[in-house]
Design a protein around this motif. Structure first.
Motif, mmCIF file in Angstrom:
data_model
loop_
_atom_site.group_PDB
_atom_site.id
_atom_site.type_symbol
_atom_site.label_atom_id
_atom_site.label_comp_id
_atom_site.label_asym_id
_atom_site.label_seq_id
_atom_site.Cartn_x
_atom_site.Cartn_y
_atom_site.Cartn_z
ATOM 1 N N ILE A 124 0.843 -1.209 0.000
ATOM 2 C CA ILE A 124 0.000 0.000 0.000
ATOM 3 C C ILE A 124 0.871 1.249 0.000
ATOM 4 C CG2 ILE A 124 -1.734 1.289 1.280
ATOM 5 C CD1 ILE A 124 -2.833 -1.353 2.292
ATOM 6 N N TYR A 125 1.985 1.228 0.736
ATOM 7 C CA TYR A 125 2.902 2.373 0.713
ATOM 8 C C TYR A 125 3.475 2.576 -0.699
ATOM 9 C CZ TYR A 125 3.155 3.425 5.703
ATOM 10 O OH TYR A 125 2.866 3.841 6.977
ATOM 11 N N ILE A 126 3.822 1.500 -1.367
ATOM 12 C CA ILE A 126 4.333 1.612 -2.739
ATOM 13 C C ILE A 126 3.257 2.167 -3.663
ATOM 14 C CG2 ILE A 126 5.206 0.297 -4.705
ATOM 15 C CD1 ILE A 126 6.517 -1.605 -2.716
ATOM 16 N N LEU A 127 2.022 1.700 -3.495
ATOM 17 C CA LEU A 127 0.916 2.219 -4.295
ATOM 18 C C LEU A 127 0.718 3.709 -4.053
ATOM 19 C CD1 LEU A 127 -1.502 1.728 -6.182
ATOM 20 C CD2 LEU A 127 -2.848 1.108 -4.147
ATOM 21 N N CYS A 128 0.856 4.142 -2.803
ATOM 22 C CA CYS A 128 0.735 5.567 -2.491
ATOM 23 C C CYS A 128 1.796 6.381 -3.235
ATOM 24 C CB CYS A 128 0.871 5.785 -0.986
ATOM 25 S SG CYS A 128 -0.517 5.185 -0.005
ATOM 26 N N GLY A 129 3.022 5.869 -3.257
ATOM 27 C CA GLY A 129 4.079 6.576 -3.965
ATOM 28 C C GLY A 129 3.813 6.695 -5.451
ATOM 29 N N ILE A 130 3.267 5.642 -6.043
ATOM 30 C CA ILE A 130 2.961 5.674 -7.483
ATOM 31 C C ILE A 130 1.815 6.639 -7.776
ATOM 32 C CG2 ILE A 130 2.163 4.298 -9.435
ATOM 33 C CD1 ILE A 130 3.585 1.906 -8.182
ATOM 34 N N LEU A 131 0.778 6.624 -6.932
ATOM 35 C CA LEU A 131 -0.375 7.489 -7.166
ATOM 36 C C LEU A 131 -0.015 8.970 -7.030
ATOM 37 C CD1 LEU A 131 -3.268 5.563 -5.357
ATOM 38 C CD2 LEU A 131 -2.822 5.735 -7.803
ATOM 39 N N VAL A 132 0.768 9.322 -6.023
ATOM 40 C CA VAL A 132 1.101 10.730 -5.819
ATOM 41 C C VAL A 132 2.082 11.226 -6.873
ATOM 42 C CG1 VAL A 132 3.110 10.494 -4.308
ATOM 43 C CG2 VAL A 132 1.556 12.423 -4.001
ATOM 44 N N LEU A 133 2.780 10.298 -7.513
ATOM 45 C CA LEU A 133 3.724 10.695 -8.558
ATOM 46 C C LEU A 133 3.000 11.200 -9.809
ATOM 47 C CD1 LEU A 133 6.810 10.703 -8.965
ATOM 48 C CD2 LEU A 133 6.589 8.481 -10.068
ATOM 49 N N ILE A 134 1.764 10.769 -10.017
ATOM 50 C CA ILE A 134 1.018 11.154 -11.228
ATOM 51 C C ILE A 134 0.748 12.659 -11.269
ATOM 52 C CG2 ILE A 134 -1.146 10.835 -12.487
ATOM 53 C CD1 ILE A 134 -1.180 7.955 -11.452
ATOM 54 N N PRO A 135 0.101 13.274 -10.255
ATOM 55 C CA PRO A 135 -0.135 14.718 -10.342
ATOM 56 C C PRO A 135 1.146 15.539 -10.297
ATOM 57 C CG PRO A 135 -0.751 13.903 -8.170
ATOM 58 C CD PRO A 135 -0.469 12.703 -9.016
ATOM 59 N N LEU A 136 2.157 15.058 -9.582
ATOM 60 C CA LEU A 136 3.408 15.808 -9.521
ATOM 61 C C LEU A 136 4.050 15.925 -10.900
ATOM 62 C CD1 LEU A 136 4.909 14.253 -6.262
ATOM 63 C CD2 LEU A 136 3.924 16.530 -6.503
ATOM 64 N N CYS A 137 4.154 14.806 -11.594
ATOM 65 C CA CYS A 137 4.748 14.835 -12.938
ATOM 66 C C CYS A 137 3.851 15.561 -13.928
ATOM 67 C CB CYS A 137 5.018 13.408 -13.410
ATOM 68 S SG CYS A 137 6.268 12.531 -12.432
ATOM 69 N N TRP A 138 2.541 15.457 -13.740
ATOM 70 C CA TRP A 138 1.607 16.160 -14.622
ATOM 71 C C TRP A 138 1.803 17.670 -14.494
ATOM 72 C CZ3 TRP A 138 -4.314 14.678 -14.799
ATOM 73 C CH2 TRP A 138 -4.902 15.279 -15.915
ATOM 74 N N PHE A 139 1.843 18.167 -13.259
ATOM 75 C CA PHE A 139 2.060 19.596 -13.034
ATOM 76 C C PHE A 139 3.410 20.038 -13.588
ATOM 77 C CE2 PHE A 139 -1.609 20.108 -10.386
ATOM 78 C CZ PHE A 139 -1.818 21.481 -10.287
ATOM 79 N N ALA A 140 4.451 19.263 -13.317
ATOM 80 C CA ALA A 140 5.786 19.634 -13.784
ATOM 81 C C ALA A 140 5.838 19.694 -15.311
ATOM 82 C CB ALA A 140 6.816 18.634 -13.261
ATOM 83 N N ASN A 141 5.170 18.762 -15.972
ATOM 84 C CA ASN A 141 5.154 18.761 -17.435
ATOM 85 C C ASN A 141 4.453 19.996 -17.986
ATOM 86 O OD1 ASN A 141 5.431 17.383 -20.119
ATOM 87 N ND2 ASN A 141 3.201 17.396 -19.981
ATOM 88 N N ILE A 142 3.339 20.384 -17.374
ATOM 89 C CA ILE A 142 2.607 21.570 -17.829
ATOM 90 C C ILE A 142 3.430 22.834 -17.603
ATOM 91 C CG2 ILE A 142 0.591 23.001 -17.363
ATOM 92 C CD1 ILE A 142 -0.978 20.460 -16.809
#
Length: 216
Positions: A124-142
């Motif tokens: 579950i901790y690994i899943l949390c890391g993967i999920l939170v990585l999505i908006p972070l990279c999305w914002f950085a890309n924009i």
């Protein structure tokens, strides 16, 4: 270092990562003003986050405003809100599950079930890391795309804020802590899955044959 100590270390890293995600979620500094070209006036700085935007004056005064409409928000903001809130809740679940199955607690008897529960907490901790990585990279890309886009006015260009870096650090802690918990629990289960077998030495009887009771 014993497996219990490694497990506690992984749990501590996971908790730090979980707190970091909550902090990054609440901070309004996901993207900040970029002072380039003609936009060199530093009298005020604009912060934009998931929940509000703030204007910081050079005098130190700060005015923040919560977003009025949820449906009018950009898709990256809506996704960032949803995923960070989900990660905050999943982090609490991961903490409870890991503590229940940890070697330093007596909530469940030692065995395969206890190891599986700890592995579930680490996953579950690994899943949390993967999920939170999505908006972070999305914002950085924009932010990066708009910064180098010549059609975007200089006043609308932004730079990556401190919340993104805090979120990336929290992601690393969640992934590393979850991997430590899973690896430690897997090794502990492997050790318990191979019990020591004892075989008594075979001794011949008076008639020259081996006694069957010496076999185990």
């Amino acid at each position: 270092m014993t497996s219990a100590a490694v497990e506690i270390l992984g749990l501590g890293l996971g908790i730090l990562g979980w707190v970091g995600v909550i902090l990054a979620c609440g901070l309004p500094m996901w993207q900040v003003s970029a002072f380039i070209d003609v936009n060199i006036v530093v009298a005020q700085t604009i912060w934009e986050g998931l929940w509000m935007n703030c204007v910081v004056q050079s005098t130190g005064q700060m005015q923040c405003k919560v977003y009025d409409s949820i449906l009018a928000l950009p898709p990256e903001v809506q996704a960032g809100r949803a995923l960070t809130v989900i990660v905050a809740l999943l982090g609490l679940v991961a903490l409870m599950v890991t503590v229940v199955g940890a070697q330093c607690t007596n909530c469940i008897r030692p065995g395969k079930m206890k190891s599986r529960i700890v592995i579930a907490g680490g996953a579950i901790y690994i899943l949390c890391g993967i999920l939170v990585l999505i908006p972070l990279c999305w914002f950085a890309n924009i932010v990066i795309s708009d910064f180098y886009d010549p059609t975007v006015p200089s006043s609308r260009k932004r730079e990556m804020g401190a919340a993104l870096y805090i979120g990336w650090a929290a992601t690393a802690l969640l992934l590393f802590g979850g991997c430590l918990i899973c690896c430690c629990s897997c090794s502990q289960r492997d050790e318990n899955s191979f019990p020591l077998k004892y075989s008594a030495p075979r001794r011949p009887t008076s008639n020259g044959e081996y006694d069957k009771k010496n076999y185990v």
